[in-house]
Design an enzyme around this catalytic site. Sequence first.
Site, PDB file in Angstrom:
ATOM      1  N   ASP A  81      -2.686 -10.481  -2.360  1.00  0.00           N
ATOM      2  CA  ASP A  81      -3.258 -10.029  -1.092  1.00  0.00           C
ATOM      3  C   ASP A  81      -4.702  -9.612  -1.391  1.00  0.00           C
ATOM      4  O   ASP A  81      -5.005  -9.166  -2.493  1.00  0.00           O
ATOM      5  CB  ASP A  81      -2.440  -8.833  -0.593  1.00  0.00           C
ATOM      6  CG  ASP A  81      -2.868  -8.332   0.777  1.00  0.00           C
ATOM      7  OD1 ASP A  81      -2.127  -8.578   1.740  1.00  0.00           O
ATOM      8  OD2 ASP A  81      -3.943  -7.677   0.885  1.00  0.00           O
ATOM      9  N   HIS A 103       0.817  -1.219   0.000  1.00  0.00           N
ATOM     10  CA  HIS A 103       0.000   0.000   0.000  1.00  0.00           C
ATOM     11  C   HIS A 103       0.854   1.274   0.000  1.00  0.00           C
ATOM     12  O   HIS A 103       0.330   2.367  -0.179  1.00  0.00           O
ATOM     13  CB  HIS A 103      -0.936   0.032   1.211  1.00  0.00           C
ATOM     14  CG  HIS A 103      -1.917  -1.097   1.250  1.00  0.00           C
ATOM     15  ND1 HIS A 103      -2.719  -1.428   0.175  1.00  0.00           N
ATOM     16  CD2 HIS A 103      -2.222  -1.995   2.235  1.00  0.00           C
ATOM     17  CE1 HIS A 103      -3.474  -2.482   0.492  1.00  0.00           C
ATOM     18  NE2 HIS A 103      -3.179  -2.842   1.729  1.00  0.00           N
ATOM     19  N   HIS A 117      -6.317  -7.122  -0.444  1.00  0.00           N
ATOM     20  CA  HIS A 117      -6.454  -5.675  -0.671  1.00  0.00           C
ATOM     21  C   HIS A 117      -5.738  -5.265  -1.953  1.00  0.00           C
ATOM     22  O   HIS A 117      -4.764  -5.888  -2.355  1.00  0.00           O
ATOM     23  CB  HIS A 117      -5.895  -4.903   0.524  1.00  0.00           C
ATOM     24  CG  HIS A 117      -6.592  -5.227   1.806  1.00  0.00           C
ATOM     25  ND1 HIS A 117      -6.107  -6.183   2.681  1.00  0.00           N
ATOM     26  CD2 HIS A 117      -7.743  -4.764   2.335  1.00  0.00           C
ATOM     27  CE1 HIS A 117      -6.945  -6.282   3.715  1.00  0.00           C
ATOM     28  NE2 HIS A 117      -7.946  -5.435   3.533  1.00  0.00           N
TER      29      HIS A 117
HETATM   30 ZN   LIG Z   1      -4.215  -7.129   2.783  1.00  0.00          ZN
END
Ligand SMILES: [Zn+2]
Length: 342
Positions: free
Chosen positions: A193, A158, A195
Site C-alpha cells: 500500500d 494502520h 501508505h
Molecule cells: Zn493506503
Amino acid sequence: MKAFFDERQLRHAPTFYFRRGAAMPHQEQPQRAEILRDMLAGEGFEIAKPRDHGLDPVKAVHNTDYVDFLPTAHARFVESAGTEALAIPTMHPGRRRGKEPKDIHGQMGWWMTDTSTPLTEGTWEAVYWSAQTAIEAAEEVLSGAKSAYALCRPPGHHAMRDCSNGFCFFNNACVVANHLTSKFKKVALIDVDVHTGNGSLDILYERGDIFFCSLHPDPATYPTFYLGHADETGEGEGAGKSLNVLLQQGASEDDVMAALDKGLAAIKDFGAEALVVSLGFDMAADDPLAAVNVYPEGFAEMARRLAALNIPTVLVQEGGYLGPSLADNAKSFLTTFREATA
Ligand SMILES: [Zn+2]
C-alpha cells in the site's frame, strides 16, 4: 486462488473526516469493496464467505480492552451525543500515562488516534467480518492452498495494537501473519500500500518470527506520519526484522520495483516460509490519495515478483480508493497472481 468476502463489510458507512483542518468526504467508501467484488466475479474468481472464527485470533495481536471497546462504542456515543454528531474522538490523552476513563468521549480519545475512523451504526459488524474474512483466507492457506485473497474492508494496516488509525480498526494482515505462525515458523508481511504499514510495524516490532517490510514515502512529510522511518528496524527479538523502504513522492514504476526488490531480497534472507501481502492499490497514479505512479501493468509486475517467492501467500486488501483505474489495477494484480500461483 480463492477469494473471500462478506457483504456485512459494506455496513461501515463513514460520511466525512477531517484532513488539514477541513471536513472532507470520507475516502474509504463501501463502493470500493463493491467494485473489487464485481471485478472478481467478472474474472471468474470463486468468492466464498468466511466462517465465524471469533475474536481470539484478533485479540492475539490487539489489546483485549481495545477490542472489547468497539462493539458497543457507537451505541454509547449516540446515547450521549445523538445521531447528528459525527462519532469521532474530540479529546486525546496525549502521553499514555493515566487510565482509561469510563466516559464514552474519553474512551474514544483513548482508543482512537484521529478522525478518520468514525463509528457508524454498521461499523462494528463491518470490522468484525473484515477480520473474519482475513482469518478465513489464512485458514485456506493453512489447509494447503498456495494462495488466497481476502477482500477486507475496512482496511487494517494502520490499526495499532491498542488503537484505530487511518481508516483502520483491526489489523487484518497482522491477524493473518500471527495466525500463520501456528504452522509456519517464519512468516513475512510485506506492505505495498502506498501508505506506511505503521500499525503493522507497531504490532510486529518485537516479533522475531514475523519479518515486516513496508514501501512508502518518507513519513516525515507524508501521512500517516510518525512511524515508518528507515532507522526503525525492530527491537528485542524483532531486532533487524522490520524494514522500511522509502520512496520519493512522485516515484516511477521502476523506483517502486527497485524498492520491492529490496524488500523481497530481505524476505528471502530471513527465510520466510509463508507470506502475507498488505495489498493496497493506492500506489496507482490516478488514486485520489496518489503519491507515486504505478499503472495496471506495474501492478501485474508486482504480482509476478511477489509470486516468484514461491511460498504460500495470503493477500489482504488494504487501501486503493475511488480513482478511475481501481478495478483495472486490482484485476491486473490478482489475475496475474492467480496465474503465477496456479
Ligand atoms: Zn493506503
